[in-house]
Design a protein around this motif. Structure first.
Motif, PDB file in Angstrom:
ATOM      1  N   LEU A 120       0.458  -1.643   0.664  1.00 31.44           N
ATOM      2  CA  LEU A 120      -0.026   0.195  -0.238  1.00 31.44           C
ATOM      3  C   LEU A 120       0.390   1.723   0.292  1.00 31.44           C
ATOM      4  O   LEU A 120       0.429   1.948  -0.528  1.00 31.44           O
ATOM      5  CB  LEU A 120      -0.982  -0.070   1.001  1.00 31.44           C
ATOM      6  CG  LEU A 120      -1.981  -1.136   1.279  1.00 31.44           C
ATOM      7  CD1 LEU A 120      -2.768  -0.993   2.287  1.00 31.44           C
ATOM      8  CD2 LEU A 120      -3.145  -0.672   0.131  1.00 31.44           C
ATOM      9  N   GLY A 122       2.846   4.233  -1.032  1.00 32.27           N
ATOM     10  CA  GLY A 122       3.321   5.443  -1.528  1.00 32.27           C
ATOM     11  C   GLY A 122       3.359   6.086  -1.367  1.00 32.27           C
ATOM     12  O   GLY A 122       3.670   7.787  -2.001  1.00 32.27           O
ATOM     13  N   PHE A 146      -5.732   7.694   2.794  1.00 34.60           N
ATOM     14  CA  PHE A 146      -5.826   7.784   1.210  1.00 34.60           C
ATOM     15  C   PHE A 146      -6.461   9.017   1.043  1.00 34.60           C
ATOM     16  O   PHE A 146      -7.273   8.969   1.352  1.00 34.60           O
ATOM     17  CB  PHE A 146      -6.494   6.080   1.029  1.00 34.60           C
ATOM     18  CG  PHE A 146      -5.654   5.254   1.200  1.00 34.60           C
ATOM     19  CD1 PHE A 146      -4.766   4.305   0.163  1.00 34.60           C
ATOM     20  CD2 PHE A 146      -6.045   4.048   2.529  1.00 34.60           C
ATOM     21  CE1 PHE A 146      -3.777   3.683   0.370  1.00 34.60           C
ATOM     22  CE2 PHE A 146      -5.075   3.414   3.141  1.00 34.60           C
ATOM     23  CZ  PHE A 146      -4.833   2.637   2.274  1.00 34.60           C
ATOM     24  N   ASP A 147      -6.464   9.443   0.216  1.00 34.60           N
ATOM     25  CA  ASP A 147      -7.404  10.748  -0.912  1.00 34.60           C
ATOM     26  C   ASP A 147      -7.736  10.785  -2.121  1.00 34.60           C
ATOM     27  O   ASP A 147      -7.640  10.566  -2.500  1.00 34.60           O
ATOM     28  CB  ASP A 147      -5.448  11.710  -1.284  1.00 34.60           C
ATOM     29  CG  ASP A 147      -6.660  13.112  -1.205  1.00 34.60           C
ATOM     30  OD1 ASP A 147      -7.258  13.713  -1.067  1.00 34.60           O
ATOM     31  OD2 ASP A 147      -6.325  14.015  -2.521  1.00 34.60           O
ATOM     32  N   VAL A 148      -9.217   9.068  -0.868  1.00 34.95           N
ATOM     33  CA  VAL A 148      -9.922   9.121  -2.013  1.00 34.95           C
ATOM     34  C   VAL A 148     -11.508   9.220  -1.632  1.00 34.95           C
ATOM     35  O   VAL A 148     -11.476   9.097  -0.396  1.00 34.95           O
ATOM     36  CB  VAL A 148     -10.207   7.436  -1.975  1.00 34.95           C
ATOM     37  CG1 VAL A 148      -8.283   7.331  -3.432  1.00 34.95           C
ATOM     38  CG2 VAL A 148      -9.337   7.067  -1.072  1.00 34.95           C
ATOM     39  N   ASP A 153     -11.519   2.615  -4.640  1.00 36.81           N
ATOM     40  CA  ASP A 153     -10.241   3.188  -5.321  1.00 36.81           C
ATOM     41  C   ASP A 153      -9.127   3.390  -4.807  1.00 36.81           C
ATOM     42  O   ASP A 153      -8.126   3.641  -5.142  1.00 36.81           O
ATOM     43  CB  ASP A 153     -10.374   4.772  -5.492  1.00 36.81           C
ATOM     44  CG  ASP A 153     -11.846   5.326  -6.188  1.00 36.81           C
ATOM     45  OD1 ASP A 153     -12.467   4.354  -7.383  1.00 36.81           O
ATOM     46  OD2 ASP A 153     -12.844   6.183  -5.868  1.00 36.81           O
ATOM     47  N   ILE A 154      -9.333   2.088  -3.957  1.00 34.50           N
ATOM     48  CA  ILE A 154      -7.348   2.544  -3.340  1.00 34.50           C
ATOM     49  C   ILE A 154      -7.166   1.305  -3.302  1.00 34.50           C
ATOM     50  O   ILE A 154      -7.329   0.234  -3.951  1.00 34.50           O
ATOM     51  CB  ILE A 154      -7.866   1.959  -1.556  1.00 34.50           C
ATOM     52  CG1 ILE A 154      -8.430   2.932  -0.838  1.00 34.50           C
ATOM     53  CG2 ILE A 154      -6.109   1.474  -1.099  1.00 34.50           C
ATOM     54  CD1 ILE A 154      -8.578   2.978   0.553  1.00 34.50           C
ATOM     55  N   ALA A 155      -5.811   1.833  -4.126  1.00 31.69           N
ATOM     56  CA  ALA A 155      -4.851   0.094  -4.679  1.00 31.69           C
ATOM     57  C   ALA A 155      -3.851   0.257  -4.290  1.00 31.69           C
ATOM     58  O   ALA A 155      -2.825   1.479  -3.289  1.00 31.69           O
ATOM     59  CB  ALA A 155      -5.215   0.891  -6.438  1.00 31.69           C
ATOM     60  N   GLY A 157      -0.084   0.947  -3.860  1.00 30.94           N
ATOM     61  CA  GLY A 157       1.405   1.419  -4.286  1.00 30.94           C
ATOM     62  C   GLY A 157       0.407   3.565  -3.593  1.00 30.94           C
ATOM     63  O   GLY A 157       1.315   4.223  -3.916  1.00 30.94           O
ATOM     64  N   THR A 158      -1.072   4.110  -3.423  1.00 31.36           N
ATOM     65  CA  THR A 158      -1.946   5.117  -3.038  1.00 31.36           C
ATOM     66  C   THR A 158      -1.823   5.550  -1.575  1.00 31.36           C
ATOM     67  O   THR A 158      -2.673   6.597  -1.298  1.00 31.36           O
ATOM     68  CB  THR A 158      -2.615   4.529  -3.553  1.00 31.36           C
ATOM     69  OG1 THR A 158      -3.223   3.700  -3.061  1.00 31.36           O
ATOM     70  CG2 THR A 158      -2.127   4.454  -5.347  1.00 31.36           C
ATOM     71  N   GLY A 159      -1.198   5.039  -0.733  1.00 31.49           N
ATOM     72  CA  GLY A 159      -1.095   4.762   0.636  1.00 31.49           C
ATOM     73  C   GLY A 159      -0.428   5.717   0.826  1.00 31.49           C
ATOM     74  O   GLY A 159       1.694   5.627   0.950  1.00 31.49           O
ATOM     75  N   ARG A 160      -0.606   7.463   2.019  1.00 37.22           N
ATOM     76  CA  ARG A 160       0.242   7.287   2.806  1.00 37.22           C
ATOM     77  C   ARG A 160       0.259   6.802   3.811  1.00 37.22           C
ATOM     78  O   ARG A 160      -0.192   6.887   4.837  1.00 37.22           O
ATOM     79  CB  ARG A 160      -0.344   9.112   2.631  1.00 37.22           C
ATOM     80  CG  ARG A 160       0.248  10.138   3.188  1.00 37.22           C
ATOM     81  CD  ARG A 160       0.882  11.360   3.487  1.00 37.22           C
ATOM     82  NE  ARG A 160      -0.717  11.638   3.644  1.00 37.22           N
ATOM     83  CZ  ARG A 160      -2.032  12.229   3.216  1.00 37.22           C
ATOM     84  NH1 ARG A 160      -2.501  11.957   2.652  1.00 37.22           N
ATOM     85  NH2 ARG A 160      -3.215  12.386   4.255  1.00 37.22           N
TER      86      ARG A 160
END
Length: 178
Positions: A120, A122, A146-148, A153-155, A157-160
């Motif tokens: 996750l 990113g 996650f900015d979603v 929409d979570i994939a 490599g997209t998590g902070r």
């Protein structure tokens, strides 16, 4: 904005070698660690709207020991699919989360939890990511944002990564402040 908390179950017992892995409960260390993590989560205002919990005895027991806030304020989904699940199964479960929940916690097992957290990542706290990559110990917590708008929409490599917290460090701080 969505918040995801990944918690590995607390330390389990190997005292009964004949017991099935799924049925192993927490040992004394685990029984002490989970309430520490529960206090930390309350202090940080990280009470989830929904909890996905493995059906393994040690995961269910960990959830119970976090404190009553987690049982009464959060909906809980007990899922056998989370028992020893890999990152793809965990992501698929996350995608099935209802959109009313803005904060979700998973309580599960390694190596899946560690792999999921790594997949996750990113951005965010690189030092925490490195610590997480070295070891994701029992009762450790990875906190992602996650900015979603939607869980689907979570994939990867997209998590902070906000923080990676080890219960052993929380216990050391408590002992040091006494």
């Amino acid at each position: 904005m969505k918040t995801l908390l990944l918690l590995r179950h607390a330390k389990s017992s190997w005292a009964d070698p004949g017991r099935a892995d799924h049925d192993r409960e927490l040992n004394r260390r685990g029984e002490k660690a989970a309430p520490f993590m529960g206090r930390y989560l309350r202090e940080q205002a990280l009470i989830p709207d929904l909890v996905w919990c493995s059906t393994a005895a040690r995961a269910v027991q960990t959830l119970g020991l976090l404190g009553r806030d987690f049982a009464s304020n959060a909906d809980v989904i007990y899922s056998e699919d989370l028992y020893m699940a890999g990152e793809r199964v965990l992501l698929e479960s996350l995608h099935h989360t209802h959109e009313d929940a803005n904060s979700v916690m998973f309580i599960g097992h390694n190596p899946g939890m560690e792999q999921f957290a790594q997949a996750l990542f990113g951005g965010g706290d690189e030092v925490a990511r490195d610590a997480m990559a070295r070891k994701f110990p029992t009762c450790a917590l990875a906190h992602f944002e996650f900015d979603v708008e939607n869980w689907t929409d979570i994939a990867f490599g997209t998590g902070r990564l906000i923080v990676f917290t080890k219960v052993k460090e929380l216990q050391a701080v408590k002992i040091g402040s006494e």
